[in-house]
Design a protein around this motif. Structure first.
Motif, PDB file in Angstrom:
ATOM      1  N   PRO A  35       0.799  -1.235   0.000  1.00  9.10           N
ATOM      2  CA  PRO A  35       0.000   0.000   0.000  1.00  9.10           C
ATOM      3  C   PRO A  35       0.827   1.277   0.000  1.00  9.10           C
ATOM      4  CG  PRO A  35      -1.065  -1.612   1.384  1.00  9.10           C
ATOM      5  CD  PRO A  35       0.244  -2.220   0.957  1.00  9.10           C
ATOM      6  N   GLN A  36       1.884   1.351   0.830  1.00 11.52           N
ATOM      7  CA  GLN A  36       2.681   2.568   0.860  1.00 11.52           C
ATOM      8  C   GLN A  36       3.378   2.801  -0.481  1.00 11.52           C
ATOM      9  OE1 GLN A  36       2.763   4.711   3.783  1.00 11.52           O
ATOM     10  NE2 GLN A  36       3.285   5.968   2.012  1.00 11.52           N
ATOM     11  N   ASP A  37       3.857   1.730  -1.102  1.00 13.81           N
ATOM     12  CA  ASP A  37       4.489   1.865  -2.412  1.00 13.81           C
ATOM     13  C   ASP A  37       3.462   2.252  -3.477  1.00 13.81           C
ATOM     14  OD1 ASP A  37       6.933   1.179  -1.320  1.00 13.81           O
ATOM     15  OD2 ASP A  37       6.721  -0.952  -1.800  1.00 13.81           O
ATOM     16  N   ALA A  38       2.250   1.733  -3.355  1.00 13.87           N
ATOM     17  CA  ALA A  38       1.190   2.083  -4.299  1.00 13.87           C
ATOM     18  C   ALA A  38       0.871   3.572  -4.220  1.00 13.87           C
ATOM     19  CB  ALA A  38      -0.061   1.255  -4.021  1.00 13.87           C
ATOM     20  N   ILE A  39       0.785   4.093  -2.995  1.00 12.26           N
ATOM     21  CA  ILE A  39       0.553   5.524  -2.805  1.00 12.26           C
ATOM     22  C   ILE A  39       1.692   6.333  -3.422  1.00 12.26           C
ATOM     23  CG2 ILE A  39       0.501   7.365  -1.090  1.00 12.26           C
ATOM     24  CD1 ILE A  39      -2.122   6.090  -1.004  1.00 12.26           C
ATOM     25  N   HIS A  40       2.931   5.930  -3.141  1.00 10.84           N
ATOM     26  CA  HIS A  40       4.083   6.658  -3.670  1.00 10.84           C
ATOM     27  C   HIS A  40       4.075   6.659  -5.201  1.00 10.84           C
ATOM     28  CE1 HIS A  40       6.579   6.111   0.274  1.00 10.84           C
ATOM     29  NE2 HIS A  40       5.793   7.160   0.307  1.00 10.84           N
ATOM     30  N   GLU A  41       3.749   5.515  -5.791  1.00 14.64           N
ATOM     31  CA  GLU A  41       3.697   5.417  -7.252  1.00 14.64           C
ATOM     32  C   GLU A  41       2.631   6.343  -7.820  1.00 14.64           C
ATOM     33  OE1 GLU A  41       4.629   3.883 -11.096  1.00 14.64           O
ATOM     34  OE2 GLU A  41       5.668   3.702  -9.186  1.00 14.64           O
ATOM     35  N   LEU A  42       1.479   6.357  -7.194  1.00 15.97           N
ATOM     36  CA  LEU A  42       0.389   7.202  -7.666  1.00 15.97           C
ATOM     37  C   LEU A  42       0.724   8.681  -7.515  1.00 15.97           C
ATOM     38  CD1 LEU A  42      -2.490   7.069  -8.814  1.00 15.97           C
ATOM     39  CD2 LEU A  42      -3.339   7.174  -6.474  1.00 15.97           C
ATOM     40  N   VAL A  43       1.260   9.035  -6.365  1.00 17.09           N
ATOM     41  CA  VAL A  43       1.602  10.439  -6.108  1.00 17.09           C
ATOM     42  C   VAL A  43       2.646  10.933  -7.104  1.00 17.09           C
ATOM     43  CG1 VAL A  43       2.712  11.990  -4.452  1.00 17.09           C
ATOM     44  CG2 VAL A  43       0.940  10.392  -3.681  1.00 17.09           C
ATOM     45  N   ALA A  44       3.600  10.092  -7.440  1.00 18.78           N
ATOM     46  CA  ALA A  44       4.690  10.499  -8.325  1.00 18.78           C
ATOM     47  C   ALA A  44       4.254  10.657  -9.773  1.00 18.78           C
ATOM     48  CB  ALA A  44       5.823   9.475  -8.243  1.00 18.78           C
ATOM     49  N   ASN A  45       3.111  10.059 -10.122  1.00 19.17           N
ATOM     50  CA  ASN A  45       2.745  10.004 -11.537  1.00 19.17           C
ATOM     51  C   ASN A  45       1.346  10.524 -11.851  1.00 19.17           C
ATOM     52  OD1 ASN A  45       5.080   8.389 -12.883  1.00 19.17           O
ATOM     53  ND2 ASN A  45       4.616   7.223 -11.030  1.00 19.17           N
ATOM     54  N   THR A  46       0.770  11.299 -10.951  1.00 24.29           N
ATOM     55  CA  THR A  46      -0.613  11.731 -11.133  1.00 24.29           C
ATOM     56  C   THR A  46      -0.727  13.249 -11.111  1.00 24.29           C
ATOM     57  OG1 THR A  46      -1.400   9.713 -10.057  1.00 24.29           O
ATOM     58  CG2 THR A  46      -2.966  11.526 -10.259  1.00 24.29           C
ATOM     59  N   GLU A  47      -1.340  13.792 -12.147  1.00 18.69           N
ATOM     60  CA  GLU A  47      -1.587  15.224 -12.205  1.00 18.69           C
ATOM     61  C   GLU A  47      -2.619  15.630 -11.159  1.00 18.69           C
ATOM     62  OE1 GLU A  47      -2.406  18.563 -15.708  1.00 18.69           O
ATOM     63  OE2 GLU A  47      -3.107  16.491 -15.975  1.00 18.69           O
ATOM     64  N   PHE A  48      -2.483  16.793 -10.602  1.00 18.85           N
ATOM     65  CA  PHE A  48      -3.410  17.364  -9.615  1.00 18.85           C
ATOM     66  C   PHE A  48      -3.456  16.569  -8.304  1.00 18.85           C
ATOM     67  CE2 PHE A  48      -5.576  18.397 -13.775  1.00 18.85           C
ATOM     68  CZ  PHE A  48      -5.122  19.704 -13.835  1.00 18.85           C
ATOM     69  N   ILE A  49      -2.442  15.757  -8.041  1.00 21.23           N
ATOM     70  CA  ILE A  49      -2.477  14.911  -6.847  1.00 21.23           C
ATOM     71  C   ILE A  49      -2.499  15.734  -5.559  1.00 21.23           C
ATOM     72  CG2 ILE A  49       0.027  14.665  -6.599  1.00 21.23           C
ATOM     73  CD1 ILE A  49      -2.644  11.884  -6.171  1.00 21.23           C
ATOM     74  N   ILE A  50      -2.031  16.973  -5.596  1.00 20.09           N
ATOM     75  CA  ILE A  50      -2.018  17.795  -4.388  1.00 20.09           C
ATOM     76  C   ILE A  50      -3.425  18.147  -3.914  1.00 20.09           C
ATOM     77  CG2 ILE A  50       0.277  18.744  -4.793  1.00 20.09           C
ATOM     78  CD1 ILE A  50      -1.039  21.266  -5.896  1.00 20.09           C
ATOM     79  N   TYR A  51      -4.440  17.876  -4.748  1.00 21.09           N
ATOM     80  CA  TYR A  51      -5.831  18.136  -4.355  1.00 21.09           C
ATOM     81  C   TYR A  51      -6.512  16.891  -3.767  1.00 21.09           C
ATOM     82  CZ  TYR A  51      -5.389  22.400  -7.127  1.00 21.09           C
ATOM     83  OH  TYR A  51      -4.989  23.621  -7.634  1.00 21.09           O
ATOM     84  N   ARG A  52      -5.814  15.783  -3.705  1.00 21.31           N
ATOM     85  CA  ARG A  52      -6.455  14.505  -3.343  1.00 21.31           C
ATOM     86  C   ARG A  52      -6.076  14.052  -1.935  1.00 21.31           C
ATOM     87  NH1 ARG A  52      -9.345  15.526  -7.917  1.00 21.31           N
ATOM     88  NH2 ARG A  52      -8.033  15.334  -9.775  1.00 21.31           N
ATOM     89  N   GLN A  53      -6.994  13.306  -1.337  1.00 17.97           N
ATOM     90  CA  GLN A  53      -6.738  12.590  -0.083  1.00 17.97           C
ATOM     91  C   GLN A  53      -7.067  11.123  -0.337  1.00 17.97           C
ATOM     92  OE1 GLN A  53      -9.122  13.467   3.517  1.00 17.97           O
ATOM     93  NE2 GLN A  53      -7.181  13.761   4.577  1.00 17.97           N
TER      94      GLN A  53
END
Length: 224
Positions: free
Chosen positions: A64-82
């Protein structure tokens, strides 16, 4: 505008989520679960696709932690998400972007995680996790007790209007998928009443799907 919980039952292996928000139909957008895979939540300024991405990652044994890191590193507008994600082993991870709204926080415990934004105060996710860990009963019951603890501790800064409950087990489909899409007052209490009506029939609906020849009657006129 949202607070939620993901958790796994150590006794049964069931996994699930519950959520509430000031917005209508929050469960339709924010919580996803797949039997044999995990549970994911995308909230705040929600992109439902992110939950699906997280589930696809943990499906292939990405932690799970790696999945979050992968998503955060490769997703536009991620700073708006929880975000939250839980896998079949009960491992959890959370993320709150810097543009998460209002007072926000996350908390992780033993096979449980909680998150919220626009909260009354930052301790609410911790209160919810503790309520889950100290509760008894089936997973659905414990998830709703944690949600009730969250609202009793202050919940959102404003009133909530919708809530949802989702639980998966061994079937390909969710065995529990209950929602209050709009309620002027206390959708969590309304959802709990719906759950108590549904609870005695959970296993019956599974039997009806797997072996209708052995299913009991529906107990309604025309099928008594």
């Amino acid at each position: 505008m949202t607070f939620s919980i993901v958790a796994r039952c150590q006794k049964t292996g069931q996994m699930g989520a519950a959520v509430s928000s000031s917005s209508p139909a929050v469960a339709a957008r924010c919580i996803r679960a797949k039997a044999g895979v995990g549970v994911a939540v995308s909230q705040n300024i929600t992109d439902p696709n992110l939950s699906e991405v997280l589930l696809n990652l943990v499906r292939f044994d990405v932690a799970p932690q790696d999945a979050i890191h992968e998503l955060v590193a490769n997703t536009e507008f991620i700073i708006y998400r929880q975000l939250m994600v839980l896998d079949t082993q009960g491992q959890v991870a959370t993320y709150s972007g810097e543009h998460t709204l209002g007072v926000y926080a996350t908390h992780t415990g033993n096979q449980v995680a909680c998150a919220g934004n626009m909260l009354k105060h930052t301790q609410i996710p911790e209160v919810m996790c503790q309520a889950f860990e100290h509760s008894e009963g089936c997973l659905a019951e414990r998830l709703l007790l944690a949600m009730q603890a969250g609202i009793n501790a202050g919940g959102e800064a404003g009133p909530v209007h919708s809530a949802g409950l989702l639980v998966v087990d061994k079937m390909d489909w969710p065995i529990i998928d209950l929602r209050v899409d709009w309620c002027e007052k206390d959708p969590i209490a309304e959802l709990y009443q719906i759950w108590k009506a549904y609870e005695p029939q959970v296993d019956d609906y599974i039997v009806r799907a797997l072996d209708p020849s052995s299913a009991i009657s529906f107990g309604v006129p025309g099928n008594l």
